[in-house]
Design an enzyme around this catalytic site. Structure first.
Site, PDB file in Angstrom:
ATOM      1  N   GLU A 186      -2.869   7.089   3.099  1.00 51.78           N
ATOM      2  CA  GLU A 186      -1.519   6.906   3.641  1.00 51.78           C
ATOM      3  C   GLU A 186      -1.010   8.156   4.357  1.00 51.78           C
ATOM      4  O   GLU A 186      -0.218   8.068   5.289  1.00 51.78           O
ATOM      5  CB  GLU A 186      -0.550   6.509   2.525  1.00 51.78           C
ATOM      6  CG  GLU A 186      -0.763   5.099   1.989  1.00 51.78           C
ATOM      7  CD  GLU A 186      -1.759   5.038   0.842  1.00 51.78           C
ATOM      8  OE1 GLU A 186      -2.453   6.049   0.587  1.00 51.78           O
ATOM      9  OE2 GLU A 186      -1.848   3.966   0.191  1.00 51.78           O
ATOM     10  N   PHE A 215       3.789  -2.018 -12.676  1.00 55.09           N
ATOM     11  CA  PHE A 215       2.557  -1.511 -12.065  1.00 55.09           C
ATOM     12  C   PHE A 215       2.824  -1.105 -10.610  1.00 55.09           C
ATOM     13  O   PHE A 215       3.429  -1.850  -9.852  1.00 55.09           O
ATOM     14  CB  PHE A 215       1.461  -2.581 -12.121  1.00 55.09           C
ATOM     15  CG  PHE A 215       0.197  -2.145 -11.433  1.00 55.09           C
ATOM     16  CD1 PHE A 215      -0.558  -1.086 -11.921  1.00 55.09           C
ATOM     17  CD2 PHE A 215      -0.229  -2.761 -10.269  1.00 55.09           C
ATOM     18  CE1 PHE A 215      -1.704  -0.662 -11.276  1.00 55.09           C
ATOM     19  CE2 PHE A 215      -1.384  -2.361  -9.623  1.00 55.09           C
ATOM     20  CZ  PHE A 215      -2.130  -1.307 -10.127  1.00 55.09           C
ATOM     21  N   GLN A 216       2.373   0.061 -10.241  1.00 52.00           N
ATOM     22  CA  GLN A 216       2.562   0.631  -8.898  1.00 52.00           C
ATOM     23  C   GLN A 216       4.030   0.700  -8.498  1.00 52.00           C
ATOM     24  O   GLN A 216       4.387   0.508  -7.345  1.00 52.00           O
ATOM     25  CB  GLN A 216       1.734  -0.125  -7.852  1.00 52.00           C
ATOM     26  CG  GLN A 216       0.237   0.127  -8.023  1.00 52.00           C
ATOM     27  CD  GLN A 216      -0.601  -0.264  -6.817  1.00 52.00           C
ATOM     28  OE1 GLN A 216      -0.263  -1.181  -6.090  1.00 52.00           O
ATOM     29  NE2 GLN A 216      -1.712   0.444  -6.621  1.00 52.00           N
ATOM     30  N   LYS A 259       8.694  -6.933  -2.946  1.00 54.05           N
ATOM     31  CA  LYS A 259       7.813  -8.048  -2.609  1.00 54.05           C
ATOM     32  C   LYS A 259       8.567  -9.369  -2.529  1.00 54.05           C
ATOM     33  O   LYS A 259       8.319 -10.195  -1.644  1.00 54.05           O
ATOM     34  CB  LYS A 259       6.704  -8.142  -3.661  1.00 54.05           C
ATOM     35  CG  LYS A 259       5.605  -9.114  -3.278  1.00 54.05           C
ATOM     36  CD  LYS A 259       4.402  -8.988  -4.207  1.00 54.05           C
ATOM     37  CE  LYS A 259       3.236  -9.815  -3.670  1.00 54.05           C
ATOM     38  NZ  LYS A 259       2.055  -9.713  -4.546  1.00 54.05           N
ATOM     39  N   MET A 270      -6.163  32.075   7.993  1.00 45.97           N
ATOM     40  CA  MET A 270      -4.857  32.742   8.003  1.00 45.97           C
ATOM     41  C   MET A 270      -4.563  33.348   6.634  1.00 45.97           C
ATOM     42  O   MET A 270      -3.984  34.435   6.534  1.00 45.97           O
ATOM     43  CB  MET A 270      -3.762  31.755   8.416  1.00 45.97           C
ATOM     44  CG  MET A 270      -2.427  32.402   8.705  1.00 45.97           C
ATOM     45  SD  MET A 270      -2.506  33.630  10.044  1.00 45.97           S
ATOM     46  CE  MET A 270      -2.097  32.630  11.471  1.00 45.97           C
TER      47      MET A 270
END
Lengths: 560, 169
Positions: A47, A109-110, A159, A474
Site C-alpha cells: 500500500e 478483524f482488520q 463495508k 547520507m
C-alpha cells in the site's frame, strides 16, 4: 444504486482514469464494482507503493492521484505516503475500506481507527457512516485535495456502506463554510511589493513548490526577466524556473550552490514565492538573510511568519499574485538591468569562483555526480526524474538541470526513502510515452523494490538508476563529519545482485562500473523501453558538497 | 527568531466549529502535534445545532499565538476563529465547590458565598456545595478563601468568553 457503484460513478464524474491500490476484505465490494468500469486499477505490491504512485501521478499531472486500499493494515500502510503528500502539498485522495459500521469499535478483524490515525497527516479526512453521504463526501474530498494549498484527503468507507443502496445524485457544487482558500492577493499589498522591488539594490527571488502547484512558472520567469532579478529554487521548486538561464542561481539551502546561498546572505530583499522557509533552506534563523527584507507570497497563511518575520505578506495563489504584481511592475519606469548590474556581476563572480564540481578520473572509480550528469546529457534534459532520499537525491538536484515544472518529483519535506521508484511508476502511468527515470540510492531502492512486479505487470518502462555505493550514503557522510568516522549501522554489506533481482522480476538488469560504460548502458536502457534497473557501482565515500551543516549558516559552509 | 514582544501571554480564542464527531479531536490533536498548550477548553452547541462554540485559552509568545490562530483556521471543520484577547471582551467561568460546613464553619462559608454572590446549591449536615460565577480572578479568590475551611471537591467549567459591543464571532 449500491454504495460501491456510487463510488465508481462519483470518481468518473471527477475525471479519474486511474486508481492505485491493493484489495482486501473490507474494500472488496468496490474492487468488484471497478472490475467492469472504465477506471484502470493498478495493483501494487504494497500500500505504501500505491500512495507514492498516486503522488507521482499527481505531481506529474497536477491532477489528484487516487488510492484504494482495505481496512486495518491497508490503512496503516498508507500513513507514510499520506504524511509525505501532506508535507509536499500533493493532491491525493485515499479511500480505505473499513469494517462494517455495526462492529466499528469492537476490535474486529482488520479494524484500525484510520480516521483517528491519519488526522494529523491529512488535510482532511472522513468516515462515511451513511451511504447517502458518500457522493457528497467524495465531491468534497477531491475539492479539498486540489484547491488552496493542495494535500491528501482520506475517506474511510465501511463495508456495509459500500453494499447499501440509495439514489445517486452527484452534487453540483461544494459548500464548506469553514474552507474558503484566499486566491486573490490583496491589491494594496501587491502594489507595496512592487514598490519594495523597485527600491531594492540586491534582490533575490526564492521560489518553492508553490510555484509549480499554482502553475506559475511562466509568471515567475517573466517576473525575473522583467526585473532582472536572479532566482533560486528550493528542492521542491526545481523545474519552476529553467535550470539553464542567465538569472538562475541553482538550488539553495543545505546542499545548495554557493552562489545561491551567498546571494541570499547578501540580499537586501528576498521575494519568497510558494516557499515555506524550511530549516533545510534557512539553517540557523538568527543568521539567515540578516540584511534582507522579506516579501512572502503564499496561499497558506500559516506558512507566512512561521519561521521568519515577514515585512510584506501576501496571501494568495502564486499565479494570480504574480500576474497582478507584473502589472504593477510594468507601470514602473526603471532601467532594471542597469540598476542590478553590480549585483549580477557579484553573483557571476561567485558562480565563477565556486561552481559545483567533481573530478571523474577516466580510470578511477565511478563517481555518482558523473552518472547524474551523464543521465542529464543522454536524456537531453527531457526526462521526468524522480528520486529517493539521500545523497543521490542531492546530486540529482544539483546535476540535472530541470527545464520545466513537474519534471522533477522528489520527497522534500518528509524525506521518504522508497518514494522515488513507485513515484516514477505513477508518473509513467500518467505519461506512458515519457522517459521516466528514478535516480535511486541502493538503500532507498530496497525499501520499495517489490514494485518491480507492478512495473512489469503493467509494462511500464521505468528506469531505476541506482547509484550503488553499498551504504546509506547520507548517513555515512554525517557520520564522517559529525560522529568521528564511526559508521554505525550505515553499511549495506549484504545487498541483492540488482541485475539478477531485476531479471527475477522479469525486468531488465544492467550494470556499469566504469566511467566509459555509463553512456552506453543508459542508451541501451532508453532504447529497450522496458522496466529496467541499472546498477551503477559508484565510489563509497564520495560526499555531497557544498554542505551547510544542520543549524549552521553560510559561514559554516563546507566546500570539499 | 528575536521579536519585539516575545513575552508569554495568555489569550482567549473563540471558535465556531462544525458540530460533528471528531472535531474536538482535530483541535486537541493540532495543539499536541505542534507543541501548543491548552490551558482550558469549553465546548457546547450554539443556537444553531449544526454549530458548536469552543472557548480555548492558550499561552505563548506573539508568534505562537499567531500560529495557533492560523493553524486553527486551516482545519476544514473550523468555521471561524477570533482572538478575543485582542479586543474588549467578557470572560466568565462557573465553579462548583463542595466545602466542609460543620457547626464551626457553616457561618463562614455562608458569608463567603454571599460576598462573592455565590449560591449554595446543595446542603448536607457536613457540607455545602457552592456555585460561583465570575472571571478568573474572582474564581481564584473564592477558592483561596475556602481552602482553609476544607474543600472536598471542586469542578470548573473553564472560561467562556464573548466580545463586548455589537461585534460577534
Amino acid at each position: 444504486m449500491k454504495g460501491a457503484e456510487i463510488f465508481v460513478q462519483s470518481l468518473l464524474r471527477e475525471g479519474v482514469d486511474t486508481i492505485f491500490g491493493h484489495p482486501g476484505g473490507a474494500i472488496l465490494p468496490i474492487n468488484d464494482a471497478l472490475y467492469d468500469s472504465p477506471i484502470r486499477h493498478i495493483l501494487t505490491r504494497h500500500e505504501q507503493g500505491a500512495v507514492h504512485m498516486a503522488e507521482g501521478y499527481a505531481r506529474a499531472t497536477g491532477r489528484p492521484g487516487v488510492v484504494l486500499v482495505t481496512s486495518g493494515p491497508g490503512g496503516t500502510n498508507v500513513v507514510t505516503g499520506l504524511t509525505n503528500a501532506f508535507m509536499d502539498s500533493t493532491p491525493i485522495v485515499v479511500f480505505t475500506g473499513q469494517v462494517p459500521t455495526p462492529v466499528i469499535g469492537n476490535d474486529a478483524f482488520q479494524e484500525a481507527d484510520i480516521v483517528g490515525i491519519t488526522r494529523s497527516c491529512t488535510k482532511h479526512n472522513y468516515l462515511v457512516k451513511d451511504v447517502r453521504d458518500l457522493a457528497r463526501i467524495i465531491k468534497e474530498a477531491f475539492y479539498i485535495a486540489r484547491t488552496g494549498r493542495p494535500g491528501p484527503v482520506l475517506v474511510d468507507i465501511p463495508k456495509d456502506v459500500s453494499m447499501s443502496e440509495c439514489e445517486f445524485v452527484y452534487p453540483e457544487s461544494v459548500h464548506l463554510r469553514g474552507y474558503k482558500p484566499t486566491i486573490v492577493g490583496h491589491a494594496g499589498q501587491i502594489r507595496r511589493a512592487a514598490e519594495m522591488i523597485a527600491q531594492a539594490q540586491r534582490p533575490v527571488i526564492y521560489a518553492g513548490g508553490g510555484v509549480i502547484h499554482a502553475g506559475a512558472s511562466e509568471e515567475l520567469r517573466t517576473l525575473a526577466e522583467l526585473t532582472v532579478i536572479p532566482v533560486t529554487c528550493t528542492l521542491m521548486g526545481l523545474g519552476g524556473f529553467p535550470g539553464v538561464h542567465e538569472l538562475w542561481l541553482g538550488m539553495l539551502g543545505m546542499h545548495g550552490t554557493v552562489a545561491a546561498n551567498m546571494a541570499m546572505n547578501d540580499a537586501d530583499l528576498v521575494i519568497a514565492i510558494g516557499a515555506r522557509f524550511d530549516d533545510r533552506v534557512t539553517g540557523n534563523l538568527e543568521e539567515f538573510c540578516v540584511g534582507a527584507k522579506f516579501i512572502h507570497i503564499d496561499i497558506d497563511p500559516s506558512s507566512i511568519g512561521k519561521n521568519v518575520r515577514v515585512d510584506l505578506p501576501i496571501v494568495g495563489d502564486a499565479k494570480h499574485c504574480l500576474q497582478r504584481l507584473l502589472q504593477e511592475l510594468r507601470s514602473i519606469d526603471k532601467d532594471w538591468k542597469a540598476a542590478h548590474a553590480d549585483w549580477l556581476a557579484q553573483i557571476a563572480a561567485w558562480q565563477a569562483k565556486y561552481p559545483l564540481r567533481y573530478h571523474q578520473e577516466p580510470e578511477g572509480e565511478l563517481l555518482p555526480q558523473f552518472v547524474c550528469e551523464q543521465i542529464y546529457e543522454v536524456t537531453q534534459g527531457e526526462a521526468i526524474i524522480t528520486t529517493e532520499v539521500g545523497q543521490h537525491q542531492m546530486w540529482a538536484a544539483q546535476y540535472y538541470h530541470f527545464m520545466r515544472p513537474r519534471q522533477f518529483i522528489t520527497s522534500g519535506g518528509l524525506g521518504t526513502m522508497g518514494f522515488g521508484f513507485p513515484a516514477a511508476i505513477g508518473a509513467q502511468v500518467a505519461y506512458p510515452d515519457a522517459l521516466v527515470i528514478d535516480i535511486a540510492g541502493d538503500g532507498s531502492f530496497q525499501m520499495t523494490m517489490q514494485e518491480l512486479a507492478t512495473a512489469v505487470q503493467y509494462d511500464l518502462p521505468v528506469i531505476v538508476a541506482i547509484l550503488n555505493n553499498h551504504s546509506l550514503g547520507m548517513v555515512r557522510q554525517w557520520q564522517q563529519f559529525f560522529y568521528g568516522g564511526r559508521y554505525a549501522d550505515s553499511s549495506l554489506e549484504v545487498s541483492p545482485d540488482y541485475v539478477k533481482l531485476a531479471e527475477a522480476f522479469g525486468a531488465v538488469g544492467l550494470r556499469a562500473t566504469r566511467p566509459e560504460e555509463v553512456r552506453p548502458v543508459l542508451e541501451k536502457a532508453i532504447r529497450l523501453r522496458r522496466p529496467t534497473v541499472i546498477d551503477f557501482v559508484v565510489k563509497t565515500d564520495e560526499n555531497v558538497f557544498p554542505m551547510i551543516p544542520a543549524g549552521g549558516s553560510i559561514k559554516d559552509m563546507l566546500l570539499a | 527568531m528575536p521579536t519585539a514582544n516575545d513575552e508569554i501571554q495568555r489569550h482567549i480564542f473563540g471558535l465556531l466549529v462544525e458540530n460533528k464527531v471528531g472535531v474536538l479531536g482535530r483541535i486537541t490533536g493540532l495543539f499536541s502535534a505542534r507543541g501548543f498548550n491548552i490551558d482550558c477548553l469549553s465546548v457546547a452547541e450554539t443556537e444553531d445545532p449544526t454549530v458548536s462554540r469552543i472557548t480555548l485559552v492558550t499561552a505563548g509568545d506573539s508568534r505562537i499565538l499567531e500560529q495557533v490562530q492560523k493553524q486553527l483556521n486551516k482545519l476544514i471543520d473550523v468555521i471561524k476563529v477570533m482572538d478575543l484577547s485582542e479586543e474588549p471582551h467578557i470572560a466568565r467561568e462557573l465553579v462548583l465547590i463542595k466545602v466542609n460546613a460543620g457547626a464551626e464553619t457553616r457561618e463562614e462559608v455562608f458569608r463567603i458565598a454571599s460576598i462573592f454572590r455565590g449560591k449554595i446549591v446543595d446542603v448536607t449536615p457536613k457540607t455545602y456545595t457552592l456555585e460561583v460565577t465570575g472571571d478568573e480572578d474572582k474564581i481564584r479568590a473564592v477558592i483561596n478563601l475556602l481552602k482553609p475551611l476544607g474543600i472536598r471537591e471542586m469542578v470548573r467549567t473553564g472560561t467562556i468568553a464573548i466580545a463586548r459591543g455589537q461585534r460577534v464571532l
